[in-house]
Design an enzyme around this catalytic site. Structure first.
Site, PDB file in Angstrom:
ATOM      1  N   GLY A  71       0.799  -1.448  -0.067  1.00  0.00           N
ATOM      2  CA  GLY A  71       0.058  -0.055  -0.067  1.00  0.00           C
ATOM      3  C   GLY A  71       1.030   1.199  -0.066  1.00  0.00           C
ATOM      4  O   GLY A  71       0.380   2.329  -0.576  1.00  0.00           O
ATOM      5  N   THR A  72       1.865   1.244   0.829  1.00  0.00           N
ATOM      6  CA  THR A  72       2.976   2.416   0.810  1.00  0.00           C
ATOM      7  C   THR A  72       3.472   2.703  -0.549  1.00  0.00           C
ATOM      8  O   THR A  72       3.231   3.932  -1.010  1.00  0.00           O
ATOM      9  CB  THR A  72       4.011   2.005   1.722  1.00  0.00           C
ATOM     10  OG1 THR A  72       3.449   1.867   3.266  1.00  0.00           O
ATOM     11  CG2 THR A  72       5.029   3.294   1.758  1.00  0.00           C
ATOM     12  N   GLN A 177      -7.678   0.236   3.700  1.00  0.00           N
ATOM     13  CA  GLN A 177      -8.463  -0.514   4.868  1.00  0.00           C
ATOM     14  C   GLN A 177      -9.896  -0.825   4.471  1.00  0.00           C
ATOM     15  O   GLN A 177     -10.548  -1.839   5.157  1.00  0.00           O
ATOM     16  CB  GLN A 177      -8.463   0.614   5.984  1.00  0.00           C
ATOM     17  CG  GLN A 177      -7.433   0.951   6.534  1.00  0.00           C
ATOM     18  CD  GLN A 177      -7.028  -0.529   7.464  1.00  0.00           C
ATOM     19  OE1 GLN A 177      -7.746  -1.507   7.760  1.00  0.00           O
ATOM     20  NE2 GLN A 177      -5.449  -0.565   7.881  1.00  0.00           N
ATOM     21  N   SER A 197      -3.673  -3.114  -0.575  1.00  0.00           N
ATOM     22  CA  SER A 197      -2.633  -3.738  -0.090  1.00  0.00           C
ATOM     23  C   SER A 197      -3.221  -5.188   0.441  1.00  0.00           C
ATOM     24  O   SER A 197      -4.108  -5.430   0.976  1.00  0.00           O
ATOM     25  CB  SER A 197      -2.147  -3.155   1.453  1.00  0.00           C
ATOM     26  OG  SER A 197      -1.052  -3.972   2.029  1.00  0.00           O
ATOM     27  N   THR A 235      11.733  -7.158 -11.534  1.00  0.00           N
ATOM     28  CA  THR A 235      10.721  -8.681 -11.756  1.00  0.00           C
ATOM     29  C   THR A 235       9.837  -8.810 -10.804  1.00  0.00           C
ATOM     30  O   THR A 235       9.960  -8.415  -9.510  1.00  0.00           O
ATOM     31  CB  THR A 235      11.965  -9.860 -11.517  1.00  0.00           C
ATOM     32  OG1 THR A 235      13.000  -9.484 -12.663  1.00  0.00           O
ATOM     33  CG2 THR A 235      11.173 -10.912 -11.820  1.00  0.00           C
ATOM     34  N   CYS A 322       0.428   0.981  12.287  1.00  0.00           N
ATOM     35  CA  CYS A 322       1.532   1.104  11.335  1.00  0.00           C
ATOM     36  C   CYS A 322       2.635   2.046  12.050  1.00  0.00           C
ATOM     37  O   CYS A 322       3.674   2.009  11.577  1.00  0.00           O
ATOM     38  CB  CYS A 322       0.778   2.020  10.162  1.00  0.00           C
ATOM     39  SG  CYS A 322       0.123   0.853   8.990  1.00  0.00           S
TER      40      CYS A 322
END
Ligand code: PLP
Length: 381
Positions: A71-72, A177, A197, A235, A322
């Site tokens: 997600g980041t 979320q 994510s 890759t 987080c």
């Protein structure tokens, strides 16, 4: 009955069994997905199968899914897209830190849009700010999450999209979320880009995706090879992507369980109120994710509660997991105007498909003990 009650699904969801098995098999696909030979083609086929499943979770086209390392990275890629001179960036005050970091936007060309006391973005401010910059010839790039990770508050993304598109801008939405907890449809949401994510929906950590509306382009963060249609070099993490695909498929099928999860959350909050009538449940009066409850009791310290609950076999987090490890006021609760002495007692309880009524009972038993101790001896908390 399980020895422990895991109530921290917003931090990460337990890896699903089917996902683990699929990853195990995919690890044997040793070919490089970019190779033209049979081994390469087998790995490529597995990725493309997963791409269809991930696209399906949010109603997107498979070719518009860009796999990332999570997600980041998906947020960073979205925010790197339009960092040129003609753009001005607008972020809601409750975005995840990976969005608030601003990507390629400079501080001077970024405006933070406040939220109400319920943690919902103030669209009148957004509209006013867009008007201001529109007159200056800027194009707006707006990032507004589908749902907040700490409170679960659902944001008015579709309404924001209408405002942003009216100003010829682009809207990115962090759906990390919300995915798998509420139904998401890229078209209905109106967003131009969505972040996902895998580990929040029972997939592996270190895999995510940025999903684009047809016709929207991004400026690659990672350059080199031509992978992901030249939008993300490197890759591919074949096994991780395969796991993400299976998790997305299971999450889509499990959306029917949202009401049952919501009923467990309701029982939990009713129980908390009985134990502590002065408890505050954040964002309670607005639409929330059905699994999330952010609870605070005046005088309590989240750190003490999290440790006490852990000792009793219950896993929750203080504010955002987080950023856990550092105990400081959460930017989300601060943006909601919560006084520091109230914010410091906030814990986030987040449920999931594995949660049972026993878990709720265990939580209430342990939380009740800790609150009783706090009331008897406020300094101990
Ligand atoms: N966005 C939100 C709303 C999150 O809650 C998180 C993680 O907690 C992220 C982004 C980051 O996702 P990842 O852990 O895959 O980098």
């Amino acid at each position: 009955m399980n020895q422990r009650s895991y109530l921290d699904y917003n931090a990460t969801a337990p890896l699903r069994l089917e996902v683990r098995e699929a990853i195990g098999e995919a690890l044997h696909l040793y070919g490089n997905p970019s190779s033209v030979h049979e081994e390469g083609r087998a790995a490529r086929a597995a990725i493309e199968k997963a791409r269809v499943k991930v696209a399906g979770l949010v109603g997107a086209s498979p070719e518009d899914v860009i796999f990332t390392s999570g997600g980041t990275e998906a947020n960073a890629l979205a925010l790197a897209a339009q960092g040129g001179q003609a753009w001005h960036c607008y972020l809601s005050a409750v975005e995840h830190p990976s969005v608030l970091a601003g990507g390629r936007f400079y501080r001077e060309t970024t405006t933070i849009i406040p939220v109400t006391k319920d943690g919902v973005v103030d669209l009148t401010v957004l509209a006013r700010e867009l008007e201001k910059h529109h007159l200056g010839g800027w194009r707006p790039f707006v990032s507004l999450m589908v749902a907040n990770n700490e409170t679960g508050a659902i944001q008015p993304v579709a309404e924001a999209a209408a405002i942003v598109h009216g100003a010829h801008g682009l809207l990115h939405s962090d759906a990390v979320q919300a995915a798998g907890k509420v139904r998401i449809d890229l078209d209905g949401l109106g967003a131009d880009m969505l972040s996902l994510s895998a580990h929040k929906i029972g997939g592996p950590k270190g895999v995510g995706a940025l999903v684009l509306k047809p016709g929207v382009s991004v400026e690659p963060l990672l350059k080199g090879g031509g992978q992901e249609r030249r939008r993300r070099a490197g890759t591919e993490n074949v096994a991780g992507i395969v796991g993400f695909g299976i998790a997305a498929e299971l999450a889509a099928a499990d959306l029917v369980k949202a009401d049952a999860i919501g009923a467990l959350r309701e029982a939990l909050e009713k129980g908390v109120r009985a134990l502590a009538p002065d408890a505050v449940i954040l964002s309670e009066s607005v639409e929330r994710l059905p699994n999330t409850s952010c609870i605070t009791v005046p005088g309590a310290k989240a750190e003490t509660l999290v440790i006490g609950l852990d000792l009793a076999g219950v896993s929750v987090s203080a504010g955002s997991a987080c950023s856990s490890g550092k105990v400081e006021a959460s930017h989300v609760l601060s943006a909601m105007g919560l006084a520091p002495d109230i914010a410091q007692g906030a814990i986030r309880v987040s449920l999931g498909i594995g949660t049972t009524s026993h878990d709720i009972e265990r939580f209430l038993g342990a939380y009740g003990e800790l609150i009783k101790r706090l009331k008897q001896s406020p300094k101990a908390a």
